[in-house]
Design an enzyme around this catalytic site. Structure first.
Site, PDB file in Angstrom:
ATOM      1  N   THR A 122       0.828  -1.208   0.000  1.00 12.91           N
ATOM      2  CA  THR A 122       0.000   0.000   0.000  1.00 12.91           C
ATOM      3  C   THR A 122       0.861   1.256   0.000  1.00 12.91           C
ATOM      4  O   THR A 122       2.070   1.212   0.245  1.00 12.91           O
ATOM      5  CB  THR A 122      -0.924   0.049   1.242  1.00 12.91           C
ATOM      6  OG1 THR A 122      -0.101   0.239   2.394  1.00 12.91           O
ATOM      7  CG2 THR A 122      -1.741  -1.221   1.387  1.00 12.91           C
ATOM      8  N   CYS A 123       0.202   2.372  -0.206  1.00 14.18           N
ATOM      9  CA  CYS A 123       0.889   3.658  -0.251  1.00 14.18           C
ATOM     10  C   CYS A 123       0.918   4.277   1.145  1.00 14.18           C
ATOM     11  O   CYS A 123       0.909   5.492   1.287  1.00 14.18           O
ATOM     12  CB  CYS A 123       0.122   4.550  -1.231  1.00 14.18           C
ATOM     13  SG  CYS A 123       1.130   5.825  -1.952  1.00 14.18           S
ATOM     14  N   ASP A 124       0.909   3.434   2.161  1.00 12.39           N
ATOM     15  CA  ASP A 124       0.777   3.894   3.539  1.00 12.39           C
ATOM     16  C   ASP A 124       2.078   3.667   4.298  1.00 12.39           C
ATOM     17  O   ASP A 124       2.690   2.594   4.194  1.00 12.39           O
ATOM     18  CB  ASP A 124      -0.353   3.088   4.204  1.00 12.39           C
ATOM     19  CG  ASP A 124      -0.649   3.567   5.594  1.00 12.39           C
ATOM     20  OD1 ASP A 124      -1.499   4.456   5.731  1.00 12.39           O
ATOM     21  OD2 ASP A 124      -0.015   3.064   6.548  1.00 12.39           O
TER      22      ASP A 124
END
Ligand SMILES: Cc1ncc(COP(=O)(O)O)c(C=O)c1O
Length: 393
Positions: free
Chosen positions: A335-337
């Protein structure tokens, strides 16, 4: 992601992850079941535990998992929601579904009673007992009263949230007796408990209740807590936990003919599943994989455990990794987290590179159950393997 995951894999079987990689070259994460492992672990548990083994569905609700657990000899399932009850009823219509969540909505009790024919419930307060008595229409109920137990060495304590005090439990059981319903006592020492003595301590607590209540308690549900030997952890064998349960009952004078139940989940299914992930990028000792904290690999975060991992390359490339020295890699998810990384490293050959696959073991309990669709990443591809899981080393 969704396009290349959209394949029907119900009957796909491979000898091992390398054969899978050679055939499918999957850029998506693949959930790998090992039915032989699941059956063997469940059968050993049933042979070792001196009572009824009730599988805790919360750990892994996958339909095939329910079938293999059942095939291995489990006939009753510990459920906490209507979804879990429905899954058991659909997959295994002849199995027993016990509604063991101590806090339930009125609507779920009504549906459990009217739609799914559930007769066993767990409560830990008088208010919850009243709720069950008011909503359920059938009168042949069996009610387990869950008692809080002292802190154990469990990774996940449960008695802060659930469990009646001894005084409360006696009052609730007396009320069950007044209603002429079957009564049982339940407890749960906490998930992933490495201290067998916790069972003996719990028996000391519940034996006071057993003695003081007017109810004739014929069943004791010792919950679970049975641990998995995750990498680097020293975990006593199941036999040691059973010994403490048996001696705990004897020592506290609870009649030998009071039947025992347990509700294991983690210990039954953790070792039987692995994730096949692909490396999307390597930056020094950081690896970016296609599964992570928000997917099937959250247990290292919650349980502070280390998962076994092994490098998988297509069959004709395997020799290249044989003698490569190992090193620790920090694992980041897809994810982009920023929080999507694992707190414990994977130990892998030093030459891991983009496009390699990594098989991560011991994710059968709570892995898929806790996975999310965050950021659009999820996996629905499942296969069966017939080799041994990655060694915990
Ligand atoms: C009521 C109940 N039964 C069984 C389990 C499974 O326990 P374990 O993870 O120790 O196998 C849990 C886990 O939280 C639970 O809450």
């Amino acid at each position: 992601m969704v396009d290349d995951q959209d394949i029907e894999t119900d009957s796909i079987r491979f000898s091992d992850a390398a054969a899978l990689v050679t055939t499918l070259k999957p850029s998506y994460p693949v959930y790998c079941f090992r039915p032989h492992k699941i059956r063997a672990v469940v059968q050993h548990f049933i042979e070792t535990f001196p009572g009824k083994v009730v599988y805790a569905v919360k750990c892994n609700i996958e339909p095939r998992m329910l079938s293999w657990v059942s095939e291995a000899g489990v006939t009753a399932f510990d459920t906490a929601s209507l979804t879990e009850i429905a899954a058991v009823r659909k997959q295994l219509p002849d199995a027993d579904a016990l509604f063991m969540h101590p806090v339930k909505s009125r609507a779920s009790i009504l549906a459990a009673d009217q739609v799914y024919d559930v007769s066993t419930y767990c409560v830990d307060s008088m208010a919850e007992l009243e709720k069950v008595l008011q909503v359920a229409k059938r009168r042949d109920l069996k009610i387990f009263v869950r008692v809080a137990t002292p802190r154990s060495k469990a990774t996940f304590e449960l008695s802060a949230k659930f469990g009646a005090t001894q005084t409360e439990a006696i009052e609730i059981l007396d009320r069950v007796a007044k209603e002429r319903m079957q009564a049982g006592i339940a407890f749960h020492i906490g998930s992933q408990c490495i201290n067998p003595r916790a069972f003996r301590t719990a028996f000391a607590v519940i034996s006071d209740v057993w003695r003081a209540t007017k109810a004739e308690v014929r069943e004791i549900d010792v919950g679970s807590g049975f641990p998995v030997a995750y990498a680097g952890q020293s975990v006593p064998p199941l036999e040691d936990f059973v010994k403490e349960i048996v001696e705990g009952r004897r020592e506290t004078g609870i009649d030998e003919d009071v039947a025992l139940l347990c509700e294991p989940g983690r210990a039954l299914v953790a070792d039987g599943c692995s994730m096949l992930c692909q490396v999307y990028l390597r930056k020094g000792n950081k690896l970016y994989l296609n599964d992570g904290l928000y997917g099937n690999l959250s247990e290292p975060y919650w349980a502070r455990i280390r998962l076994p991992a092994r490098l998988i390359r297509a069959k004709n490339e395997i020799h290249k990794t044989n003698n490569a020295p190992l090193q620790d890699f920090t694992i980041f998810g897809p994810t982009c987290d920023g929080n999507d990384f694992l707190p414990t490293p994977f130990r892998l050959p030093h030459d891991v590179r983009e496009g390699d696959w990594i098989e991560v073991g011991q994710i059968g309990a709570y892995g898929a159950a806790l996975s999310t669709k965050f950021n659009g990443f999820f996996t629905n591809v499942q296969v069966e393997l017939s080799d041994e899981p990655p060694p915990t080393g």
